[in-house]
Design an enzyme around this catalytic site. Structure first.
Site, PDB file in Angstrom:
ATOM      1  N   GLY A  49       0.873  -1.177   0.000  1.00 39.38           N
ATOM      2  CA  GLY A  49       0.000   0.000   0.000  1.00 39.38           C
ATOM      3  C   GLY A  49       0.900   1.212   0.000  1.00 39.38           C
ATOM      4  N   GLU A  50       0.644   2.114   0.914  1.00 35.47           N
ATOM      5  CA  GLU A  50       1.456   3.324   1.019  1.00 35.47           C
ATOM      6  C   GLU A  50       2.049   3.346   2.422  1.00 35.47           C
ATOM      7  OE1 GLU A  50       2.022   5.069  -1.737  1.00 35.47           O
ATOM      8  OE2 GLU A  50       3.487   6.066  -0.465  1.00 35.47           O
ATOM      9  N   CYS A  81       6.069  -5.471   0.328  1.00 36.05           N
ATOM     10  CA  CYS A  81       6.224  -4.143  -0.288  1.00 36.05           C
ATOM     11  C   CYS A  81       6.141  -3.025   0.771  1.00 36.05           C
ATOM     12  CB  CYS A  81       5.225  -3.981  -1.424  1.00 36.05           C
ATOM     13  SG  CYS A  81       5.763  -2.770  -2.608  1.00 36.05           S
ATOM     14  N   HIS A 175       4.742  -8.573  -4.757  1.00 34.44           N
ATOM     15  CA  HIS A 175       3.384  -8.863  -4.269  1.00 34.44           C
ATOM     16  C   HIS A 175       2.954 -10.303  -4.567  1.00 34.44           C
ATOM     17  CE1 HIS A 175       2.038  -4.762  -3.181  1.00 34.44           C
ATOM     18  NE2 HIS A 175       2.897  -4.377  -4.105  1.00 34.44           N
ATOM     19  N   GLU A 177       0.688 -11.939  -3.256  1.00 41.50           N
ATOM     20  CA  GLU A 177      -0.778 -12.063  -3.126  1.00 41.50           C
ATOM     21  C   GLU A 177      -1.507 -11.723  -4.415  1.00 41.50           C
ATOM     22  OE1 GLU A 177       1.089  -9.713  -2.049  1.00 41.50           O
ATOM     23  OE2 GLU A 177       0.129  -7.763  -2.297  1.00 41.50           O
TER      24      GLU A 177
HETATM   25  N1  GLN Z   1       5.825   2.832  -2.856  1.00 42.43           N
HETATM   26  C1  GLN Z   1       5.073   2.397  -1.725  1.00 42.43           C
HETATM   27  C2  GLN Z   1       5.670   2.971  -0.433  1.00 42.43           C
HETATM   28  O1  GLN Z   1       6.705   3.521  -0.442  1.00 42.43           O
HETATM   29  C3  GLN Z   1       5.027   0.881  -1.648  1.00 42.43           C
HETATM   30  C4  GLN Z   1       4.301   0.345  -2.853  1.00 42.43           C
HETATM   31  C5  GLN Z   1       3.597  -0.952  -2.638  1.00 42.43           C
HETATM   32  O2  GLN Z   1       3.340  -1.392  -1.510  1.00 42.43           O
HETATM   33  N2  GLN Z   1       3.235  -1.560  -3.742  1.00 42.43           N
HETATM   34  O3  GLN Z   1       5.067   2.859   0.582  1.00 42.43           O
END
Ligand code: GLN
Length: 199
Positions: A49-50, A81, A175, A177
Site C-alpha cells: 500500500g502506502e 512491499c 506482491h 498475493e
Molecule cells: N511505494 C510504496 C511505499 O513507499 C510501496 C508500494 C507498494 O506497496 N506496492 O510505501
C-alpha cells in the site's frame, strides 16, 4: 496443535488480496484494525500500500509497541512491499520504522507506478517446488540496499535480495498475493506452524 488464526493488517493497502489467497488455502483469517486484536492471532501479514499512510495509522492507533511485543514473543510477521518498509530499519518521514528485520531499504527505487514490472525470480525456500520460478509483481517497490548477516536471502532478482527472512520476520519487495502461486504464503504458514510447535 491448536487451530491457528492468521491476521492481516487492514488499515490501508491490499489486505483483501492477502485474505483471499489465504482463504483459498483454507486458512482461518482475521482483518486486524486494532492493536488489541493481535492477542487473538498467531501470525500477521502487513500488506502493500502506502507505507507513509500505514505508518501514520500505526501511530494513531498505538500499534507500534504492541507489534514489537508480538514479534518479540516469536510470532511470525510477513511484510509485502509497503509492509517490508514498515518492518525495516530505515527512516521514513523522520521516523525510524519498526526495525524488526535488519535491512535498510530505498523506497520507490525501481521507478514510478508506470514502471511497475513482472519478473520470474528464483526461490530458495528449501522446498522441492523451488525449481519452478516465481512470477513476481513489483509495484513502486522498495529496494533492499543492505542486509545484516543474519538475514537469509530466499529470493533474488538479478542478484538483488527481494525475498528475505530473519528469524520470525519474512519480507518481500514484490506482491505474491497478486498471483495464484501460493508457495510464499505456504512458507509463511509453515513458519507459524513451526512456532506453535515450539510453544
Ligand atoms: N511505494 C510504496 C511505499 O513507499 C510501496 C508500494 C507498494 O506497496 N506496492 O510505501
Amino acid at each position: 496443535m491448536k487451530e491457528f488464526l492468521v491476521g492481516v493488517l487492514a488499515l490501508q493497502g491490499d489486505f483483501r488480496e492477502h485474505i483471499n489467497i489465504l482463504k483459498k488455502m483454507n486458512i482461518r483469517t482475521r482483518e486486524i484494525k486494532y492493536p488489541g486484536q493481535l492477542e487473538e492471532i498467531d501470525g500477521l501479514i502487513i500488506p502493500g500500500g502506502e507505507s507513509t499512510t500505514i505508518n501514520k495509522l500505526l501511530n494513531k492507533y498505538g500499534f507500534k509497541e504492541k507489534l514489537k511485543g508480538f514479534a518479540e514473543s516469536g510470532n511470525p510477521i510477513f511484510g509485502t512491499c509497503a509492509g517490508l518498509i514498515i518492518l525495516a530499519c530505515t527512516i521514513v518521514d523522520n521516523e525510524k520504522q519498526l526495525c524488526l528485520i535488519d535491512i535498510n531499504i530505498k523506497r520507490n527505487a525501481y521507478g514510478r507506478q508506470i514502471e511497475s514490472f513482472e519478473k520470474n525470480i528464483s526461490l530458495d525456500l528449501k522446498q522441492e517446488a523451488d525449481n519452478r520460478k516465481f512470477n513476481s509483481i513489483f509495484i513502486r517497490a522498495p529496494r533492499i540496499i543492505d542486509a545484516g548477516k543474519n538475514v537469509k536471502t530466499l529470493g533474488n532478482c538479478n542478484g538483488e535480495i527481494v525475498l528475505a527472512r530473519e528469524n520470525n520476520i519474512l519480507v518481500s519487495a514484490f506482491h505474491p498475493e497478486l498471483t495464484n502461486d501460493k508457495r510464499i504464503h505456504q512458507y509463511f504458514i509453515e513458519m507459524i506452524i513451526e512456532n506453535l510447535k515450539e510453544i
